[in-house]
Design an enzyme around this catalytic site. Structure first.
Site, PDB file in Angstrom:
ATOM      1  N   LYS A  90       0.850  -1.190   0.000  1.00 60.70           N
ATOM      2  CA  LYS A  90       0.000   0.000   0.000  1.00 60.70           C
ATOM      3  C   LYS A  90       0.884   1.237   0.000  1.00 60.70           C
ATOM      4  O   LYS A  90       1.823   1.342   0.795  1.00 60.70           O
ATOM      5  CB  LYS A  90      -0.891  -0.035   1.245  1.00 60.70           C
ATOM      6  CG  LYS A  90      -1.983   1.003   1.297  1.00 60.70           C
ATOM      7  CD  LYS A  90      -2.835   0.786   2.553  1.00 60.70           C
ATOM      8  CE  LYS A  90      -3.949   1.814   2.650  1.00 60.70           C
ATOM      9  NZ  LYS A  90      -4.743   1.618   3.892  1.00 60.70           N
ATOM     10  N   HIS A 105      -0.245   4.424   0.427  1.00 61.97           N
ATOM     11  CA  HIS A 105      -0.844   5.547   1.150  1.00 61.97           C
ATOM     12  C   HIS A 105      -1.242   5.065   2.535  1.00 61.97           C
ATOM     13  O   HIS A 105      -1.109   3.885   2.856  1.00 61.97           O
ATOM     14  CB  HIS A 105      -2.062   6.092   0.389  1.00 61.97           C
ATOM     15  CG  HIS A 105      -3.149   5.076   0.206  1.00 61.97           C
ATOM     16  ND1 HIS A 105      -3.110   4.107  -0.773  1.00 61.97           N
ATOM     17  CD2 HIS A 105      -4.305   4.867   0.888  1.00 61.97           C
ATOM     18  CE1 HIS A 105      -4.187   3.353  -0.704  1.00 61.97           C
ATOM     19  NE2 HIS A 105      -4.925   3.789   0.307  1.00 61.97           N
TER      20      HIS A 105
END
Length: 224
Positions: A114, A116
């Site tokens: 991921k 963010h």
């Protein structure tokens, strides 16, 4: 409303019976990736009821509680590989607390990192500097498990051991099984809740003679 059966204690026979009734374990003819024609097939993806998942989780928890007792350590970190391992590890953490009073820390990985929010490809417990127990369903060639080991190593963790649901006890590239090869290469314990011998014992008591003969022949032909 039906009263759920007690699943706090794991037995291989109960698990095999439940797996058969939920099509997790099937008998027939199945072509494996190795090209071998197996008289049985185990699909952990069909452990899709509260009852089946609870029984499996209690098996993992029982094995882990024994490890904690032997090590005399209060700390336990468990890890499930995406995707199947995620519900396994979450349910096992609950079973450890409810049945054994062990407050295990647990986590899992994402297939894709991921970029963010919290970022990264690991979710849950911080594994840095920890010795982690990994839960999985079946080890076929050990490739996927070695990828998990690399992920944990990159995060600063080591593998304390591995527990799988089923050990087929089949020879790999040499006279050892994939589990034996993995245990030797990683120098960690690798154990299973159920193996092919347990299934053969179950079939001998409850199954058809023809099915028993096929299982025994397969074990003699490919087993370690």
């Amino acid at each position: 409303m039906a009263v759920p059966p007690s699943t706090s204690t794991f037995s291989s026979s109960d698990f095999i019976q439940l797996a058969l009734s939920n099509d997790v374990l099937k008998f027939g003819e199945y072509v494996l990736k190795s090209g071998r024609i197996s008289p049985y097939f185990f699909n952990a993806g069909l452990l899709a009821t509260g009852e089946t998942l609870s029984l499996l989780a209690n098996g993992y928890a029982q094995a882990l509680a024994e490890q904690v007792k032997e090590s005399q350590s209060d700390e336990l970190v468990i890890f499930g590989a995406a995707y199947k391992g995620i519900p396994f590890v979450a349910a096992t953490a609950q079973a450890l607390w409810n049945n054994h009073g062990i407050n295990a820390r647990w986590g899992y990985n994402r297939k894709e990192a991921k970029d963010h929010g919290e970022g990264g490809n690991l979710v849950g417990a911080d594994v840095s500097g920890k010795a982690v127990w990994v839960l999985d369903d079946v080890i076929t060639a050990g490739t996927a498990m070695r990828e998990v080991v690399e992920i944990l190593s990159a995060a600063g963790a080591t593998v304390a051991g591995i527990i799988v649901a089923l050990d087929r006890k089949e020879r790999g590239q040499n006279e050892q099984s994939a589990i034996q090869e993995l245990a030797q290469s990683l120098q960690v314990p690798v154990q299973a809740l159920v193996d092919i011998d347990d299934i053969i014992d179950y079939v001998a008591k409850h199954g058809e003679p023809s099915q028993l003969a096929k299982m025994r022949h397969y074990r003699e032909q490919y087993g370690v």
